[in-house]
Scaffold this motif. Structure first.
Motif, PDB file in Angstrom:
ATOM      1  N   MET A 113      46.211  24.117   6.127  1.00 52.07           N
ATOM      2  CA  MET A 113      46.533  25.532   6.276  1.00 52.07           C
ATOM      3  C   MET A 113      47.587  25.822   5.218  1.00 52.07           C
ATOM      4  SD  MET A 113      46.888  25.470  10.401  1.00 52.07           S
ATOM      5  CE  MET A 113      47.168  27.221  10.557  1.00 52.07           C
ATOM      6  N   GLU A 114      47.263  26.714   4.289  1.00 53.46           N
ATOM      7  CA  GLU A 114      48.101  26.909   3.116  1.00 53.46           C
ATOM      8  C   GLU A 114      48.398  28.389   2.890  1.00 53.46           C
ATOM      9  OE1 GLU A 114      45.864  25.134  -0.061  1.00 53.46           O
ATOM     10  OE2 GLU A 114      45.699  23.212   0.960  1.00 53.46           O
ATOM     11  N   ASP A 115      49.386  28.638   2.064  1.00 48.93           N
ATOM     12  CA  ASP A 115      49.685  29.978   1.545  1.00 48.93           C
ATOM     13  C   ASP A 115      49.845  31.055   2.619  1.00 48.93           C
ATOM     14  OD1 ASP A 115      49.359  28.712  -0.915  1.00 48.93           O
ATOM     15  OD2 ASP A 115      47.249  29.251  -1.015  1.00 48.93           O
ATOM     16  N   PRO A 116      50.716  30.853   3.606  1.00 49.22           N
ATOM     17  CA  PRO A 116      50.876  31.885   4.634  1.00 49.22           C
ATOM     18  C   PRO A 116      51.464  33.171   4.052  1.00 49.22           C
ATOM     19  CG  PRO A 116      52.652  30.289   4.800  1.00 49.22           C
ATOM     20  CD  PRO A 116      51.682  29.760   3.778  1.00 49.22           C
ATOM     21  N   ARG A 117      51.049  34.276   4.605  1.00 48.25           N
ATOM     22  CA  ARG A 117      51.602  35.597   4.290  1.00 48.25           C
ATOM     23  C   ARG A 117      51.734  36.335   5.609  1.00 48.25           C
ATOM     24  NH1 ARG A 117      52.629  33.022   0.709  1.00 48.25           N
ATOM     25  NH2 ARG A 117      51.966  33.173  -1.447  1.00 48.25           N
ATOM     26  N   ILE A 118      52.764  37.162   5.755  1.00 46.62           N
ATOM     27  CA  ILE A 118      52.983  37.828   7.043  1.00 46.62           C
ATOM     28  C   ILE A 118      53.369  39.282   6.843  1.00 46.62           C
ATOM     29  CG2 ILE A 118      55.407  37.127   7.254  1.00 46.62           C
ATOM     30  CD1 ILE A 118      54.501  36.629  10.349  1.00 46.62           C
ATOM     31  N   VAL A 119      52.892  40.108   7.759  1.00 45.43           N
ATOM     32  CA  VAL A 119      53.209  41.533   7.752  1.00 45.43           C
ATOM     33  C   VAL A 119      53.272  42.000   9.210  1.00 45.43           C
ATOM     34  CG1 VAL A 119      50.789  42.273   7.606  1.00 45.43           C
ATOM     35  CG2 VAL A 119      52.592  43.770   6.744  1.00 45.43           C
ATOM     36  N   LYS A 120      54.086  43.016   9.454  1.00 48.74           N
ATOM     37  CA  LYS A 120      54.173  43.601  10.785  1.00 48.74           C
ATOM     38  C   LYS A 120      53.582  45.004  10.725  1.00 48.74           C
ATOM     39  CE  LYS A 120      57.420  44.699  14.508  1.00 48.74           C
ATOM     40  NZ  LYS A 120      58.845  44.759  14.887  1.00 48.74           N
ATOM     41  N   ILE A 121      52.642  45.273  11.629  1.00 42.16           N
ATOM     42  CA  ILE A 121      52.055  46.602  11.770  1.00 42.16           C
ATOM     43  C   ILE A 121      52.249  47.017  13.221  1.00 42.16           C
ATOM     44  CG2 ILE A 121      49.972  48.010  11.587  1.00 42.16           C
ATOM     45  CD1 ILE A 121      48.963  45.968   9.492  1.00 42.16           C
ATOM     46  N   GLU A 122      53.012  48.082  13.397  1.00 44.28           N
ATOM     47  CA  GLU A 122      53.445  48.528  14.725  1.00 44.28           C
ATOM     48  C   GLU A 122      54.162  47.375  15.410  1.00 44.28           C
ATOM     49  OE1 GLU A 122      50.166  50.524  16.640  1.00 44.28           O
ATOM     50  OE2 GLU A 122      50.127  52.068  15.094  1.00 44.28           O
ATOM     51  N   ASP A 123      53.690  46.881  16.547  1.00 41.66           N
ATOM     52  CA  ASP A 123      54.395  45.815  17.267  1.00 41.66           C
ATOM     53  C   ASP A 123      53.713  44.453  17.146  1.00 41.66           C
ATOM     54  OD1 ASP A 123      56.407  47.509  18.181  1.00 41.66           O
ATOM     55  OD2 ASP A 123      55.215  48.140  19.911  1.00 41.66           O
ATOM     56  N   LEU A 124      52.841  44.293  16.160  1.00 31.54           N
ATOM     57  CA  LEU A 124      52.082  43.060  16.018  1.00 31.54           C
ATOM     58  C   LEU A 124      52.277  42.476  14.619  1.00 31.54           C
ATOM     59  CD1 LEU A 124      50.139  41.312  17.720  1.00 31.54           C
ATOM     60  CD2 LEU A 124      48.249  42.611  16.721  1.00 31.54           C
TER      61      LEU A 124
END
Length: 122
Positions: free
Chosen positions: A81-92
């Motif tokens: 599992m590589e290259d994580p990216r994260i974003v928040k949209i509303e409460d998730l």
């Protein structure tokens, strides 16, 4: 205009089995005064999982897991599992990552409401 401050290396590999070959290519998200970092943790044999740590402010490490936050479970992510990216949209929170089965690299998704417990979307 964004002012970028380079701090250099903020996290090094450890002797922990899940990241004993390296830590790299993180995703970061800021919540209040905390920065949550999700990184590719590489173990011997070049198998990857997602590690986690939390900073107060930009450089004060206050938490670092001693095990993977997310580990391979399915055939399509068996080798990593590589290259994580994260974003928040509303409460998730939505974390995308590259799943690698040893031959193919695929886009994958996991969601969370608390940045600690993620549900993979097969």
């Amino acid at each position: 205009m964004v002012n970028v401050i380079k701090h250099g290396v903020v996290l090094s590999k450890t002797d922990l089995e899940f990241e004993n070959e390296g830590v790299l290519n993180p995703a970061a998200i800021r919540e209040g005064n905390f920065v949550h970092l999700f990184y590719r943790a590489v173990s011997k044999g070049n198998h990857s999982s997602i590690g986690y740590c939390k900073f107060e402010g930009p450089m004060n490490l206050v938490e670092r897991r001693e095990t993977s936050l997310l580990s391979p479970e399915f055939d399509y992510e068996l080798h990593g599992m590589e290259d994580p990216r994260i974003v928040k949209i509303e409460d998730l929170y939505y974390m995308t990552y590259t799943a690698y089965d040893g031959i193919n690299a695929l886009g994958a998704l996991a969601t969370s409401t608390d940045l600690q417990h993620f549900e993979k979307k097969a």
